[in-house]
Design a protein around this motif. Structure first.
Motif: not given
Length: 356
Positions: A136-137, A144, A147, A152, A154, A156-158
C-alpha cells in the motif's frame, strides 16, 4: 525468520526482552546520508523504495544495498536507480505507472531471481510461497484491492502486489491475523489458552509454538475473511463459530529484521475468541501446518514464552493479551510502558524518505 526448531533460553526471558526479539530494528543515525550508499556490502544500510522519483512519492519499502546492486543490472525501462546521493531512492520507471504494471514487473523479476539462484535462503524454490501480498501507498491506510480501471489517477491506497517470500527482500510492510482462543474467563488466573505447535515441515519457524490461529493476509482478501480462512484451514473450525464469536481487539506492529538482515515491518490484526468453560471444543490440524493443539494453563503459557520457544510475534500477541486482560499491569511490571509502546510501533516510517 528461522529455519531451525526452537532451543529454550538458558535463563528466563523478560516480557520486554520478548518484545525486543520481535521489534528488533531501528534505522541507523546516518540513514539517508550519501555515505551510506558507498558501502554495498554493508547489510545494515538501506535505501528507500518509492513508487516514482517525484517529490512526495510514497515510500513502499527499504532495500538493502546488495538488492539495489542487483536491480542496477536489470534492463532499462523498469527501474530508476540514481547515482548515490543524499535523499536518493530507488523507484519504478515512469512507464511502470499502474498497479497491474508494477505487479507484472515484480512477478517476472522475483520468479527469475528464484530460478537463477538469487537470494536462495529467501526466495529459493523451497522458500517460495506462491501467494501474493498487497503493498500500500500508506501502510497505515485502508486495505484496498485492484482499482477496476488499473489506474493511479484516483490515487487509491493499493499500489501493487508481490510474492510473499520476496517481501523481506524489498522491506515492504506486510499484514497478518492472529487470534487467541481461550477457555474460561479471560481475566481469570484460571483461563486456559489453545496453543498449537507448528509442523516440523513448515518453511519458517518449524516446531515453534504459535498463536491459536495465525496467518498472513493475501492480496484481495479482507482482514476478517483471512481469519475465517485460517481457522478453517489450520484448526478445522467451522466458519459460523468464527463469524459469531471472534472479536477484533486491536493490532500490534513491530520492526523486525530477520537473521539474513532483511527487514520485515509487520502489522498483525489481533482477535480473541472465548470458549465457555463447559463447552466442548477441540481444534484439529487440517492443512499440515500444525503438528498439534494443546490447552495450556496461563502459567504454562507464561513459562513457555519465557523459555523463548514461541515464534517471536506470537509471544508479542500473547503479551498484548496479558495487558488487555489484566495479567500484566503497571503495578507488577516495571517495564510496562516500554512493553506497551514496543507493541505498537510505526517502523520509523516518517524517516523512510527523509532528506539528509
Amino acid at each position: 525468520m528461522s529455519n531451525d526448531p526452537p532451543s529454550p533460553a538458558s535463563s528466563p526471558l523478560s516480557y520486554l526482552e520478548l518484545v525486543k526479539i520481535c521489534d528488533n530494528f531501528r534505522l541507523p543515525p546516518n540513514y539517508g546520508s550519501v555515505h551510506v550508499f558507498q558501502k554495498p556490502s554493508d547489510t545494515d544500510s538501506f535505501v528507500p523504495w518509492t513508487l516514482t522519483q517525484s517529490p512526495g512519492s510514497p515510500a513502499v519499502g527499504l532495500l538493502r544495498l546488495d538488492v539495489v546492486d542487483l536491480l542496477r543490472k536489470e534492463k532499462p525501462g523498469m527501474w530508476v536507480i540514481p547515482e548515490p546521493q543524499a535523499g536518493h531512492s530507488v523507484s519504478f520507471d515512469a512507464s511502470v505507472n499502474t498497479p497491474r504494471k508494477r505487479t507484472a514487473v515484480l512477478k517476472e523479476l522475483c520468479e527469475r531471481w528464484r530460478d537463477t539462484g538469487a537470494f536462495p535462503a529467501s526466495i529459493g524454490p523451497r522458500k517460495w510461497r506462491n501467494e501474493t501480498y498487497p503493498v500500500y501507498r500508506n501502510p497505515f491506510g485502508v486495505h484496498e484491492h485492484y482499482p477496476e480501471d488499473d489506474s493511479d489517477e484516483g490515487l487509491g491506497n493499493y499500489a501493487f502486489e508481490m510474492e510473499r517470500a520476496a517481501c523481506p527482500l524489498f522491506g515492504v510492510v506486510t499484514y497478518g491475523i492472529h487470534m487467541t482462543i481461550y477457555q474460561g474467563i479471560a481475566s481469570s488466573p484460571q483461563v486456559k489458552i489453545w496453543v498449537p505447535t507448528r509442523a516440523k515441515t513448515k518453511q519458517t519457524w518449524p516446531s515453534w509454538l504459535d498463536n491459536s490461529v495465525a496467518g498472513g493476509i493475501p492480496s484481495g482478501m479482507p482482514v476478517f475473511e483471512s481469519l475465517v480462512k485460517e481457522c478453517e484451514e489450520e484448526a478445522s473450525m467451522e466458519a459460523g463459530i468464527v463469524r459469531n464469536h471472534a472479536k477484533p481487539v486491536g493490532t500490534i506492529s513491530y520492526f523486525f529484521r530477520n537473521r539474513m538482515h532483511f527487514l520485515q515491518p509487520e502489522v498483525e490484526y489481533v482477535y480473541d475468541l472465548g470458549i465457555p468453560q463447559d463447552t466442548p471444543f477441540q481444534p484439529r490440524p487440517s492443512d499440515g501446518e500444525v503438528e498439534s493443539f494443546d490447552l495450556l494453563s496461563l502459567d504454562e503459557v507464561k513459562s513457555k514464552m519465557r523459555q523463548g520457544i514461541f515464534k517471536p510475534n506470537c509471544a508479542a500477541v500473547l503479551i498484548d493479551f496479558f495487558v488487555r486482560h489484566g495479567h500484566l499491569t503497571p503495578d507488577d511490571e516495571p517495564d510496562y510502558m516500554e512493553i506497551v509502546t514496543g507493541l505498537h510501533g510505526r517502523f520509523e516510517y516518517e524517516r523512510w524518505c527523509q532528506q539528509v
